[in-house]
Design an enzyme around this catalytic site. Structure first.
Site, mmCIF file in Angstrom:
data_model
loop_
_atom_site.group_PDB
_atom_site.id
_atom_site.type_symbol
_atom_site.label_atom_id
_atom_site.label_comp_id
_atom_site.label_asym_id
_atom_site.label_seq_id
_atom_site.Cartn_x
_atom_site.Cartn_y
_atom_site.Cartn_z
ATOM 1 N N ARG A 36 0.748 -1.120 0.055
ATOM 2 C CA ARG A 36 -0.021 0.195 -0.105
ATOM 3 C C ARG A 36 0.942 1.282 -0.016
ATOM 4 O O ARG A 36 1.697 1.510 0.787
ATOM 5 C CB ARG A 36 -0.865 -0.089 1.192
ATOM 6 C CG ARG A 36 -1.928 -1.218 1.317
ATOM 7 C CD ARG A 36 -3.036 -1.054 0.317
ATOM 8 N NE ARG A 36 -4.034 -1.842 0.406
ATOM 9 C CZ ARG A 36 -4.202 -3.012 -0.597
ATOM 10 N NH1 ARG A 36 -3.212 -3.047 -1.769
ATOM 11 N NH2 ARG A 36 -5.005 -3.821 -0.540
ATOM 12 N N GLU A 37 0.643 2.140 -1.000
ATOM 13 C CA GLU A 37 1.553 3.546 -1.097
ATOM 14 C C GLU A 37 0.552 4.378 -0.384
ATOM 15 O O GLU A 37 -0.571 4.506 -0.595
ATOM 16 C CB GLU A 37 1.705 3.557 -2.618
ATOM 17 C CG GLU A 37 2.461 2.864 -3.097
ATOM 18 C CD GLU A 37 2.483 3.205 -4.739
ATOM 19 O OE1 GLU A 37 1.872 4.059 -5.134
ATOM 20 O OE2 GLU A 37 3.499 2.256 -5.365
ATOM 21 N N ARG A 63 -3.424 26.446 -9.044
ATOM 22 C CA ARG A 63 -3.001 24.993 -8.176
ATOM 23 C C ARG A 63 -1.892 24.531 -9.200
ATOM 24 O O ARG A 63 -2.463 23.841 -10.057
ATOM 25 C CB ARG A 63 -4.231 24.250 -8.272
ATOM 26 C CG ARG A 63 -5.148 24.919 -7.099
ATOM 27 C CD ARG A 63 -4.587 25.173 -5.602
ATOM 28 N NE ARG A 63 -5.424 25.265 -4.737
ATOM 29 C CZ ARG A 63 -5.167 25.382 -3.336
ATOM 30 N NH1 ARG A 63 -3.915 25.182 -3.095
ATOM 31 N NH2 ARG A 63 -6.124 25.400 -2.432
ATOM 32 N N GLU A 138 2.649 35.377 2.746
ATOM 33 C CA GLU A 138 3.447 35.839 1.712
ATOM 34 C C GLU A 138 3.519 34.877 0.518
ATOM 35 O O GLU A 138 3.886 35.361 -0.599
ATOM 36 C CB GLU A 138 4.832 36.162 2.291
ATOM 37 C CG GLU A 138 5.449 34.781 2.785
ATOM 38 C CD GLU A 138 6.926 35.144 3.073
ATOM 39 O OE1 GLU A 138 7.940 34.303 2.972
ATOM 40 O OE2 GLU A 138 7.108 35.789 4.169
#
Length: 182
Positions: A36-37, A63, A138
């Site tokens: 499982r990752e 994004r 910032e």
């Protein structure tokens, strides 16, 4: 039927500022093993901010993983040990310049349960005033815009808002308003 998997071994692959990645060997319910990752994330918060004119306040921001500007409800990452409710109010103030007196929990969203443990906690509020200036970090560049609630629902249904937490927040707040609960 037991569906739980038991971790046998964990190998860390990466530890960054926000995420940690590891590959685990697990024992399956039938006794077999698998890998499982996992991406560990501290979790996030989001808020559907509704004005007195039944407009939702959104943010537009680039994004990087998608290479595009997305329209989203105000949201942010939890800091270690931070209370989710206080984090949500902080993000609302930073990204919209607004605060509210009363909030309703919209529950939790598991954005990518196949490989990540992130949980996004959602809230809704109705403003009594217009708000003030933004207080961005910032390294944060975004703009705000107000969209009538019904138009936002229609945008979700036309697949114009791909962000999952935003879709859930819009549809849940719309139902609350329809039921007279907000």
């Amino acid at each position: 039927m037991n569906m739980e998997e038991k971790k046998i071994f964990e190998k860390e692959l990466y530890r960054g500022k926000i995420i940690r990645v590891h590959v685990d060997d697990v024992e399956l319910p039938d006794g077999m093993t698998a890998k499982r990752e996992v991406v560990e994330h501290p979790g996030g918060v989001s808020v559907a901010v509704l004005t007195g004119k039944n407009e939702l306040i959104f943010v537009r921001q680039f994004r990087y993983p998608y290479g595009e500007v997305l329209l989203e409800l105000p949201a942010g990452k939890l800091e270690p040990g931070e209370d989710p409710f206080e984090a949500m109010k902080r993000e609302q103030w930073e990204e919209t310049g607004t605060t509210a007196e009363h909030y309703i929990s919209l529950g939790n969203v598991y954005p990518t349960p196949g490989y990540a443990g992130e949980i996004i906690r959602l809230w809704a509020c109705r403003l009594t005033g217009d708000g003030g200036s933004l207080h961005l970090d910032e390294d944060e560049f975004l703009t705000t815009e107000r969209i009538p609630l019904q138009e936002a629902v229609d945008m979700v249904l036309r697949n114009e808002i791909p962000d999952g937490k935003t879709q859930v927040g819009i549809l849940k707040i719309a139902k609350l308003v329809e039921q007279g609960l907000l």
